[in-house]
Design a protein around this motif. Structure first.
Motif, mmCIF file in Angstrom:
data_model
loop_
_atom_site.group_PDB
_atom_site.id
_atom_site.type_symbol
_atom_site.label_atom_id
_atom_site.label_comp_id
_atom_site.label_asym_id
_atom_site.label_seq_id
_atom_site.Cartn_x
_atom_site.Cartn_y
_atom_site.Cartn_z
ATOM 1 N N ARG A 134 0.128 4.612 -4.711
ATOM 2 C CA ARG A 134 -0.074 3.654 -4.051
ATOM 3 C C ARG A 134 -0.565 3.723 -2.430
ATOM 4 N NH1 ARG A 134 0.037 -2.372 -4.646
ATOM 5 N NH2 ARG A 134 0.198 -3.184 -2.615
ATOM 6 N N VAL A 135 -1.711 3.410 -2.067
ATOM 7 C CA VAL A 135 -1.913 3.673 -0.573
ATOM 8 C C VAL A 135 -1.135 2.585 0.381
ATOM 9 C CG1 VAL A 135 -3.597 4.077 1.164
ATOM 10 C CG2 VAL A 135 -3.932 5.031 -1.249
ATOM 11 N N THR A 136 -0.445 2.733 1.449
ATOM 12 C CA THR A 136 -0.050 1.889 2.195
ATOM 13 C C THR A 136 -0.039 2.458 3.640
ATOM 14 O OG1 THR A 136 2.337 2.661 2.088
ATOM 15 C CG2 THR A 136 1.890 1.208 0.332
ATOM 16 N N GLY A 137 0.395 1.711 4.448
ATOM 17 C CA GLY A 137 0.142 2.131 5.975
ATOM 18 C C GLY A 137 1.434 3.175 6.186
ATOM 19 N N ALA A 138 2.368 3.269 5.352
ATOM 20 C CA ALA A 138 3.489 4.456 5.389
ATOM 21 C C ALA A 138 2.951 5.845 4.706
ATOM 22 C CB ALA A 138 4.691 3.698 4.972
ATOM 23 N N THR A 139 1.967 5.583 3.678
ATOM 24 C CA THR A 139 1.451 6.856 2.949
ATOM 25 C C THR A 139 0.249 7.324 3.543
ATOM 26 O OG1 THR A 139 0.343 5.573 1.228
ATOM 27 C CG2 THR A 139 2.807 5.950 1.158
ATOM 28 N N VAL A 140 -0.404 6.725 4.656
ATOM 29 C CA VAL A 140 -1.564 7.403 5.150
ATOM 30 C C VAL A 140 -1.573 8.124 6.569
ATOM 31 C CG1 VAL A 140 -3.788 6.679 6.136
ATOM 32 C CG2 VAL A 140 -2.862 5.460 4.227
ATOM 33 N N SER A 141 -2.042 9.385 6.519
ATOM 34 C CA SER A 141 -1.909 10.003 7.820
ATOM 35 C C SER A 141 -3.364 10.486 7.922
ATOM 36 C CB SER A 141 -0.904 11.003 7.809
ATOM 37 O OG SER A 141 -1.391 11.853 6.465
ATOM 38 N N LEU A 142 -3.796 10.935 9.221
ATOM 39 C CA LEU A 142 -5.068 11.308 9.632
ATOM 40 C C LEU A 142 -5.152 12.835 9.531
ATOM 41 C CD1 LEU A 142 -7.716 10.237 10.908
ATOM 42 C CD2 LEU A 142 -6.662 10.900 13.251
ATOM 43 N N ASP A 143 -6.332 13.299 9.034
ATOM 44 C CA ASP A 143 -6.658 14.580 9.220
ATOM 45 C C ASP A 143 -7.558 14.809 10.225
ATOM 46 O OD1 ASP A 143 -7.632 17.260 8.729
ATOM 47 O OD2 ASP A 143 -8.234 16.807 6.539
ATOM 48 N N PRO A 144 -7.147 15.161 11.292
ATOM 49 C CA PRO A 144 -7.938 15.390 12.567
ATOM 50 C C PRO A 144 -9.422 16.244 12.506
ATOM 51 C CG PRO A 144 -5.893 16.012 13.142
ATOM 52 C CD PRO A 144 -5.741 15.778 11.601
ATOM 53 N N ALA A 145 -9.195 17.015 11.351
ATOM 54 C CA ALA A 145 -10.390 17.752 10.995
ATOM 55 C C ALA A 145 -11.738 17.207 10.571
ATOM 56 C CB ALA A 145 -10.263 19.136 10.250
#
Length: 150
Positions: A134-145
């Motif tokens: 499940r995708v939540t605000g807590a499980t999402v991060s950014l890949d700067p590339a």
């Protein structure tokens, strides 16, 4: 302060918001999803000023989200139906309805009226295509590339 290079960042989110990312446009879509397809009904249920509603309906048709369907020849009258692209917005509206119910104090806390083809009430649940989590605000991060450059 560093000098900014380039212009605004172009991405599919900006394009989507250009097509449907405005209060009256989203409320028009809500009503069409609810089965309200005629101008007067949409105006009544959204509270949109007539000139604003006319402009939003025109924009949604031009964007390929809605299509006009004649229902009367005398006088000439048309109603609005979802296109395939418009129907694909159902998960977005469902997500916004659920987010509003959880995070905004105003409005009724009614469950979203959407049901799945199986007949069960729907809840928005975004999942990862790779692992199924499940995708939540807590499980999402950014890949700067992967951030689009300007």
């Amino acid at each position: 302060m560093a000098k900014q290079v380039g212009g605004p960042r172009e991405c599919s989110l900006a394009s989507a918001l250009e097509a449907v990312g405005e209060k009256w446009s989203l409320l028009v879509l809500r009503e069409v999803f609810y089965g309200v397809r005629r101008f007067e009904g949409i105006a009544h249920h959204t509270g949109a000023p007539r000139d604003v509603l006319t402009a939003r309906l025109r924009k949604l048709v031009e964007a390929g989200v809605l299509r006009r369907v004649p229902y009367s020849e005398r006088p000439v009258r048309q109603e609005y139906h979802l296109t395939e692209a418009g129907a694909e917005l159902a998960p977005v509206l469902l997500g916004l309805l659920e987010w509003g119910r959880k995070w905004t104090p105003a409005g009724p806390a009614l469950a979203a009226p959407f049901v799945h083809a199986c007949g069960a009430p729907l809840q928005a649940a975004l999942t990862c295509g790779a692992c199924g989590g499940r995708v939540t605000g807590a499980t999402v991060s950014l890949d700067p590339a992967r951030v689009p450059r300007t």
